[in-house]
Design a protein around this motif. Structure first.
Motif, PDB file in Angstrom:
ATOM      1  N   VAL A  19       0.839  -1.202   0.000  1.00 39.20           N
ATOM      2  CA  VAL A  19       0.000   0.000   0.000  1.00 39.20           C
ATOM      3  C   VAL A  19       0.874   1.252   0.000  1.00 39.20           C
ATOM      4  O   VAL A  19       0.622   2.216  -0.742  1.00 39.20           O
ATOM      5  CB  VAL A  19      -0.949  -0.009   1.216  1.00 39.20           C
ATOM      6  N   LEU A  20       1.910   1.258   0.829  1.00 37.30           N
ATOM      7  CA  LEU A  20       2.825   2.400   0.851  1.00 37.30           C
ATOM      8  C   LEU A  20       3.567   2.535  -0.474  1.00 37.30           C
ATOM      9  O   LEU A  20       3.798   3.647  -0.960  1.00 37.30           O
ATOM     10  CB  LEU A  20       3.825   2.245   1.999  1.00 37.30           C
ATOM     11  N   ALA A  21       3.932   1.412  -1.079  1.00 33.34           N
ATOM     12  CA  ALA A  21       4.650   1.442  -2.363  1.00 33.34           C
ATOM     13  C   ALA A  21       3.816   2.120  -3.440  1.00 33.34           C
ATOM     14  O   ALA A  21       4.329   2.911  -4.240  1.00 33.34           O
ATOM     15  CB  ALA A  21       5.027   0.027  -2.788  1.00 33.34           C
ATOM     16  N   ALA A  22       2.521   1.832  -3.484  1.00 30.18           N
ATOM     17  CA  ALA A  22       1.644   2.463  -4.476  1.00 30.18           C
ATOM     18  C   ALA A  22       1.548   3.960  -4.235  1.00 30.18           C
ATOM     19  O   ALA A  22       1.618   4.777  -5.168  1.00 30.18           O
ATOM     20  CB  ALA A  22       0.262   1.818  -4.435  1.00 30.18           C
ATOM     21  N   LEU A  23       1.389   4.348  -2.969  1.00 28.65           N
ATOM     22  CA  LEU A  23       1.305   5.762  -2.613  1.00 28.65           C
ATOM     23  C   LEU A  23       2.582   6.502  -2.991  1.00 28.65           C
ATOM     24  O   LEU A  23       2.542   7.609  -3.562  1.00 28.65           O
ATOM     25  CB  LEU A  23       1.052   5.871  -1.108  1.00 28.65           C
ATOM     26  N   LEU A  24       3.724   5.883  -2.721  1.00 31.08           N
ATOM     27  CA  LEU A  24       5.007   6.532  -2.985  1.00 31.08           C
ATOM     28  C   LEU A  24       5.345   6.538  -4.468  1.00 31.08           C
ATOM     29  O   LEU A  24       5.996   7.467  -4.959  1.00 31.08           O
ATOM     30  CB  LEU A  24       6.104   5.840  -2.184  1.00 31.08           C
ATOM     31  N   THR A  25       4.916   5.519  -5.195  1.00 26.26           N
ATOM     32  CA  THR A  25       5.119   5.514  -6.642  1.00 26.26           C
ATOM     33  C   THR A  25       4.383   6.689  -7.281  1.00 26.26           C
ATOM     34  O   THR A  25       4.928   7.397  -8.146  1.00 26.26           O
ATOM     35  CB  THR A  25       4.626   4.193  -7.248  1.00 26.26           C
ATOM     36  N   GLU A  26       3.156   6.906  -6.853  1.00 23.80           N
ATOM     37  CA  GLU A  26       2.389   8.055  -7.338  1.00 23.80           C
ATOM     38  C   GLU A  26       3.101   9.372  -7.010  1.00 23.80           C
ATOM     39  O   GLU A  26       3.239  10.254  -7.871  1.00 23.80           O
ATOM     40  CB  GLU A  26       1.001   8.032  -6.709  1.00 23.80           C
ATOM     41  N   ALA A  27       3.589   9.500  -5.769  1.00 26.57           N
ATOM     42  CA  ALA A  27       4.288  10.723  -5.374  1.00 26.57           C
ATOM     43  C   ALA A  27       5.584  10.904  -6.153  1.00 26.57           C
ATOM     44  O   ALA A  27       5.942  12.029  -6.540  1.00 26.57           O
ATOM     45  CB  ALA A  27       4.583  10.686  -3.869  1.00 26.57           C
ATOM     46  N   ALA A  28       6.311   9.820  -6.416  1.00 23.30           N
ATOM     47  CA  ALA A  28       7.562   9.906  -7.175  1.00 23.30           C
ATOM     48  C   ALA A  28       7.308  10.312  -8.623  1.00 23.30           C
ATOM     49  O   ALA A  28       8.120  11.025  -9.232  1.00 23.30           O
ATOM     50  CB  ALA A  28       8.302   8.574  -7.109  1.00 23.30           C
ATOM     51  N   ILE A  29       6.184   9.864  -9.195  1.00 24.41           N
ATOM     52  CA  ILE A  29       5.820  10.289 -10.555  1.00 24.41           C
ATOM     53  C   ILE A  29       5.602  11.800 -10.581  1.00 24.41           C
ATOM     54  O   ILE A  29       6.092  12.505 -11.480  1.00 24.41           O
ATOM     55  CB  ILE A  29       4.568   9.532 -11.027  1.00 24.41           C
ATOM     56  N   HIS A  30       4.867  12.313  -9.611  1.00 21.78           N
ATOM     57  CA  HIS A  30       4.667  13.767  -9.540  1.00 21.78           C
ATOM     58  C   HIS A  30       6.003  14.494  -9.397  1.00 21.78           C
ATOM     59  O   HIS A  30       6.229  15.535 -10.027  1.00 21.78           O
ATOM     60  CB  HIS A  30       3.760  14.108  -8.363  1.00 21.78           C
ATOM     61  N   GLU A  31       6.889  13.942  -8.582  1.00 24.91           N
ATOM     62  CA  GLU A  31       8.190  14.578  -8.381  1.00 24.91           C
ATOM     63  C   GLU A  31       9.021  14.559  -9.667  1.00 24.91           C
ATOM     64  O   GLU A  31       9.765  15.509  -9.951  1.00 24.91           O
ATOM     65  CB  GLU A  31       8.943  13.869  -7.260  1.00 24.91           C
ATOM     66  N   ALA A  32       8.885  13.499 -10.459  1.00 30.25           N
ATOM     67  CA  ALA A  32       9.605  13.418 -11.733  1.00 30.25           C
ATOM     68  C   ALA A  32       9.158  14.516 -12.690  1.00 30.25           C
ATOM     69  O   ALA A  32       9.932  14.953 -13.552  1.00 30.25           O
ATOM     70  CB  ALA A  32       9.397  12.044 -12.364  1.00 30.25           C
ATOM     71  N   VAL A  33       7.913  14.960 -12.563  1.00 29.26           N
ATOM     72  CA  VAL A  33       7.409  16.082 -13.365  1.00 29.26           C
ATOM     73  C   VAL A  33       7.922  17.404 -12.811  1.00 29.26           C
ATOM     74  O   VAL A  33       8.442  18.259 -13.548  1.00 29.26           O
ATOM     75  CB  VAL A  33       5.862  16.083 -13.385  1.00 29.26           C
ATOM     76  N   LEU A  34       7.788  17.583 -11.508  1.00 31.46           N
ATOM     77  CA  LEU A  34       8.068  18.881 -10.893  1.00 31.46           C
ATOM     78  C   LEU A  34       9.559  19.190 -10.811  1.00 31.46           C
ATOM     79  O   LEU A  34       9.948  20.361 -10.768  1.00 31.46           O
ATOM     80  CB  LEU A  34       7.433  18.927  -9.500  1.00 31.46           C
ATOM     81  N   CYS A  35      10.413  18.157 -10.779  1.00 33.23           N
ATOM     82  CA  CYS A  35      11.868  18.373 -10.707  1.00 33.23           C
ATOM     83  C   CYS A  35      12.504  18.585 -12.074  1.00 33.23           C
ATOM     84  O   CYS A  35      13.650  19.031 -12.162  1.00 33.23           O
ATOM     85  CB  CYS A  35      12.540  17.177 -10.035  1.00 33.23           C
ATOM     86  N   ALA A  36      11.807  18.228 -13.131  1.00 27.08           N
ATOM     87  CA  ALA A  36      12.412  18.263 -14.470  1.00 27.08           C
ATOM     88  C   ALA A  36      12.594  19.691 -14.969  1.00 27.08           C
ATOM     89  O   ALA A  36      11.849  20.606 -14.591  1.00 27.08           O
ATOM     90  CB  ALA A  36      11.544  17.474 -15.452  1.00 27.08           C
ATOM     91  N   GLU A  37      13.564  19.850 -15.832  1.00 27.22           N
ATOM     92  CA  GLU A  37      13.815  21.118 -16.510  1.00 27.22           C
ATOM     93  C   GLU A  37      13.638  20.913 -18.011  1.00 27.22           C
ATOM     94  O   GLU A  37      13.933  19.848 -18.553  1.00 27.22           O
ATOM     95  CB  GLU A  37      15.222  21.618 -16.216  1.00 27.22           C
TER      96      GLU A  37
END
Length: 413
Positions: A369-387
């Motif tokens: 359950v935590l893995a799914a939650l964190l995968t979603e958060a990491a996807i968002h971070e991959a968008v927000l950190c990109a240049e």
């Protein structure tokens, strides 16, 4: 005995006081200690790594490709789940629960499509030099699994991760995570349903959490065909840019419909013109059918020709078995489904590894359950950190996105 001679029925007893027999408490049988509170998810460079893991990156920033290594020199129990229809993977069969090998020593995530799988050989050499791996016949044999994403349409397609780049990634490995246009995210992008012209730059993202000694973290190299959404608000964070207004994003379903309807009509019109021997008319017909402002080559190619793939790795210090970790990897794909539209298509190679170092007692379901939650958060971070790079803007470059998917009505498409 006649009815008249029956003894009188005893009077009913008075009702018992509720205090004499209290209702069972809902918490009866549970520990009396306070329930744990859910700490804040940490993202990007603040992502916690479980003990026993390090992460390193290497990339060719000019060419737009790279690799990310997750090292676990002492070995980690691992599982894997593939949901995409076109994966590029290495040493994935040995992760099946019924197979012999119980621990692996590294995972290599890379760009370069199938060519990028070569990067894992560099990790093998790096581990062997440090006498890490299974000792067999007088040799150290490290087990390095891998998966690659398709970034050949970004930057220089002739540059691909190789063994030297994989070795270099191991040299940088540490307990600090770096996100953005690095490693396997160097050439990653999203929003390619109408071709790369209207795509957006993404990268490598990470997120993690620690709860009462249990640490779970997710690393994601985001390279999807459609949109990235925030399910809480329905807002699209990145995706297919509107050909009529490239500062806005198209609903991914509308982009899919445009892709599905324009390519067959172009092919039919071009074929009809070719039958009468007029190649000029064929090209004109195809151009006429292309959505306004769209890349004709990209639109004709369609989603099936612009190959994608989002790859990820879940790390935990939990003590779990191979079947447990296969289940964790499978559950982590829920994060893909929550954040990506579409996900797991015929031309995605969506794959998730899950690794457990084994120091903390925890249930596979909690970790999943935590893995799914964190995968979603990491996807968002991959968008927000990109240049922005290679002519593609990042989310930070857009004025605003567009359709709120919570308000979407299919009848309007």
């Amino acid at each position: 005995m006649t009815p008249s001679s029956l003894p009188p029925r005893p009077a009913p007893s008075p009702p018992e006081s509720p205090s004499e027999h209290p209702a069972p408490s809902l918490s009866e049988g549970f520990s009396k200690r306070p329930a744990p509170s859910l700490p804040r998810i940490l993202r990007g460079s603040d992502t916690p790594l479980p003990e026993g893991f390090t992460v390193g990156n290497a990339q060719d920033s000019l060419a737009g490709t790279g690799c990310t290594v997750i090292c676990c020199p002492e070995g980690a129990v691992a599982g894997m789940a593939v949901r995409g229809g076109a994966p590029a993977t290495r040493e994935s069969d040995l992760l099946a629960p019924e197979n012999t090998v119980q621990k692996i020593h590294a995972v290599m995530l890379s760009g370069g499509s199938a060519y990028g799988l070569d990067a894992a050989a560099g990790a093998m050499r790096w581990l062997e030099e440090r006498k890490m791996g299974f000792f067999l016949a007088g040799q150290y044999v490290p087990i390095v699994c891998g998966a690659s994403l398709f970034d050949l349409s970004i930057g220089d397609a002739r540059a691909r991760p190789d063994a030297e780049m994989g070795y270099a990634a191991c040299e940088t490995a540490s307990d600090r995570v770096v996100c953005g246009n690095v490693g396997a995210g160097a050439g990653a992008s999203v929003g390619k349903l109408l071709g790369t012209t209207f795509a957006m730059k993404t990268g490598l993202g990470a997120a993690g959490i620690t709860i009462e000694g249990l640490t779970v973290s997710a690393l994601v190299a985001l390279n999807a065909s459609g949109a990235v959404t925030d399910r809480a608000s329905g807002t699209m964070l990145a995706g297919v840019r509107d050909p009529a207004d490239p500062q806005r994003l198209l609903d991914p379903l509308l982009a899919l419909l445009l892709d599905a309807t324009s390519a067959p009509r172009e092919a039919a019109d071009a074929g009809a013109a070719a039958d009468v021997g007029d190649a000029t008319d064929a090209g004109a017909a195809a151009e006429q059918r292309t959505p306004r402002g769209a890349d004709p080559e990209g639109a004709a190619r369609g989603a099936g020709q612009v190959t994608n793939t989002t790859i990820a790795c879940i790390l935990t210090n939990a003590a779990l078995s191979k079947p447990d970790m296969s289940r964790v990897a499978s559950m982590a794909h829920d994060g893909f489904a929550r954040a990506l539209e579409p996900a797991h298509t015929s031309f995605d190679g969506d794959a998730i590894f899950a690794l457990a170092a084994g120091q903390h007692s925890a249930s596979a379901d909690l970790v999943g359950v935590l893995a799914a939650l964190l995968t979603e958060a990491a996807i968002h971070e991959a968008v927000l950190c990109a240049e922005g790079a290679f002519g593609l803007p990042a989310a930070r470059d857009l004025v605003r996105t567009g359709t709120n998917l919570l308000d979407r009505e299919l009848k309007t498409l």
